[in-house]
Design a protein around this motif. Structure first.
Motif, short mmCIF file in Angstrom:
data_model
loop_
_atom_site.label_atom_id
_atom_site.label_comp_id
_atom_site.label_asym_id
_atom_site.label_seq_id
_atom_site.Cartn_x
_atom_site.Cartn_y
_atom_site.Cartn_z
N GLU A 178 0.75 -1.09 0.10
CA GLU A 178 -0.07 -0.10 0.10
C GLU A 178 0.89 1.17 -0.01
O GLU A 178 0.49 2.19 -0.60
N GLU A 179 2.00 1.26 0.54
CA GLU A 179 2.69 2.39 0.79
C GLU A 179 3.46 2.91 -0.73
O GLU A 179 3.71 3.63 -1.10
N ALA A 180 4.02 1.49 -1.27
CA ALA A 180 4.53 1.65 -2.55
C ALA A 180 3.62 2.11 -3.60
O ALA A 180 3.89 3.15 -4.26
N ILE A 181 2.21 1.71 -3.58
CA ILE A 181 1.33 1.99 -4.50
C ILE A 181 0.87 3.76 -4.17
O ILE A 181 1.00 4.31 -5.13
N PHE A 182 0.90 4.20 -2.85
CA PHE A 182 0.64 5.61 -2.80
C PHE A 182 1.81 6.35 -3.26
O PHE A 182 1.46 7.52 -3.85
N LEU A 183 3.20 6.00 -2.99
CA LEU A 183 4.22 6.98 -3.49
C LEU A 183 4.26 6.80 -5.21
O LEU A 183 4.48 7.94 -5.63
N ALA A 184 3.84 5.80 -5.70
CA ALA A 184 3.48 5.96 -7.17
C ALA A 184 2.58 6.82 -7.44
O ALA A 184 2.93 7.66 -8.42
N SER A 185 1.48 7.08 -6.94
CA SER A 185 0.29 7.71 -6.95
C SER A 185 1.08 9.30 -6.91
O SER A 185 0.14 10.26 -7.57
N ILE A 186 1.96 9.59 -6.15
CA ILE A 186 2.42 11.08 -5.78
C ILE A 186 3.17 11.41 -6.93
O ILE A 186 3.28 12.68 -7.27
N VAL A 187 3.91 10.58 -7.79
CA VAL A 187 4.97 11.02 -8.69
C VAL A 187 4.49 12.25 -9.66
O VAL A 187 5.05 13.28 -9.89
N PRO A 188 3.31 12.37 -10.19
CA PRO A 188 2.82 13.27 -11.15
C PRO A 188 2.50 14.52 -10.62
O PRO A 188 2.46 15.55 -11.08
N LYS A 189 2.07 14.39 -9.28
CA LYS A 189 1.73 15.72 -8.48
C LYS A 189 2.42 15.89 -7.28
O LYS A 189 1.86 16.04 -6.17
N PRO A 190 3.58 15.86 -7.02
CA PRO A 190 4.21 15.98 -5.67
C PRO A 190 4.20 17.28 -4.90
O PRO A 190 3.96 17.19 -3.84
N LYS A 191 3.96 18.11 -5.58
CA LYS A 191 3.74 19.52 -4.75
C LYS A 191 2.57 19.23 -4.23
O LYS A 191 2.05 20.46 -3.18
N HIS A 192 1.22 19.02 -4.68
CA HIS A 192 0.01 18.86 -4.43
C HIS A 192 -0.47 17.44 -3.65
O HIS A 192 -1.56 17.29 -3.79
N PHE A 193 0.58 16.85 -2.80
CA PHE A 193 0.32 15.71 -2.36
C PHE A 193 -0.84 15.78 -1.28
O PHE A 193 -1.47 14.59 -1.06
#
Length: 253
Positions: A178-193
């Motif tokens: 779950e943590e790995a999938i979450f981090l993958a989801s953040i890559v396109p929008k890191p400043k708006h996590f």
């Protein structure tokens, strides 16, 4: 929208000051925001936050790849379909809004080029991508290692090690699925996590579809069983600095 470029005695006489093999060794990387440098650090062993691929969870490696560029190890730097769609959209809106970028293209843009979005830079990007991929100047494994150590995961948080500690206070080798999938989801929008979270630092329900999709892809790649994939839920426990920024956004300056 298709083309083929084959080299017969083709070589580059000069390409500015860029050393196209510099990713093979430790090098200095500068991150930019709005064309201004905001942070400089080394991609290599002298940086205590650098992590080689064997110290980054395979779950995180595959989750990001399936999210960003599933064919990275198989294509030669370009996805013509994605570029065609991005070009059509850019022409429609009259600006560079989408890039259709592969991981190689993202690396070239960040490591070798300035941040000005124009046709000349896009042509430079395409040429350097073609050279690196077709002349095998840097291995796919090393390119992905560099990518995972410089990609941004939150404001001024770069690389898998910093991201794992920022969000979970643990090493990138110890991440749960779950943590790995979450981090993958953040890559396109890191400043708006923070937009991924509710006010109590739990993930928004809208994350469920993404988690299911990436879990299914991890299963297809053999990293999860069907039972493990079915059990994945958008539930994580955020810690440390990230949690403070979510719970108390007004106190962060």
């Amino acid at each position: 929208f298709s083309s083929d470029l084959r080299g017969h005695g083709f070589r580059i006489e000069s390409l500015g000051g860029s050393e196209l093999t510099k990713m093979n060794e430790e090098f200095e990387y500068t991150a930019y925001e709005n064309d201004l440098p905001v942070r400089t650090f080394f991609i290599g062993p002298s940086n205590p936050n650098f992590r080689p691929l064997n110290r980054i969870s395979p779950l995180l490696q595959m989750a990001i790849m399936q999210s960003e560029d599933g064919g990275f190890y198989y294509h030669q730097g370009f996805l013509p379909g994605a570029i065609q769609e991005a070009l059509a959209y850019d022409l429609q809106v009259g600006r560079f809004a989408r890039g259709g970028s592969t991981i190689t293209m993202q690396l070239v843009k960040n490591v070798f080029l300035n941040r000005h979005k124009n046709i000349a830079r896009k042509l430079e990007e395409a040429l350097i991508v073609w050279l690196i991929e077709n002349q095998h100047l840097t291995s796919k494994e090393r390119m992905y290692e560099v990518y995972l150590n410089l990609v941004e995961w939150a404001p001024l948080v770069y690389g898998a090690c910093e991201a794992s500690h920022f969000y979970f206070e643990k090493e990138p080798s110890d991440l749960t699925v779950e943590e790995a999938i979450f981090l993958a989801s953040i890559v396109p929008k890191p400043k708006h996590f923070r937009s991924s979270f509710n006010e109590d630092a739990t993930l928004r329900d809208s994350q469920g579809g993404y988690f299911r999709l990436i879990a299914e892809r991890l299963c297809a790649k053999g990293l999860l069983t069907e039972e493990e994939a079915a059990a994945v839920r958008p539930e994580i426990t955020v810690k440390g600095k990230a949690r403070e920024m979510i719970l108390y956004p007004d106190s962060i300056r």
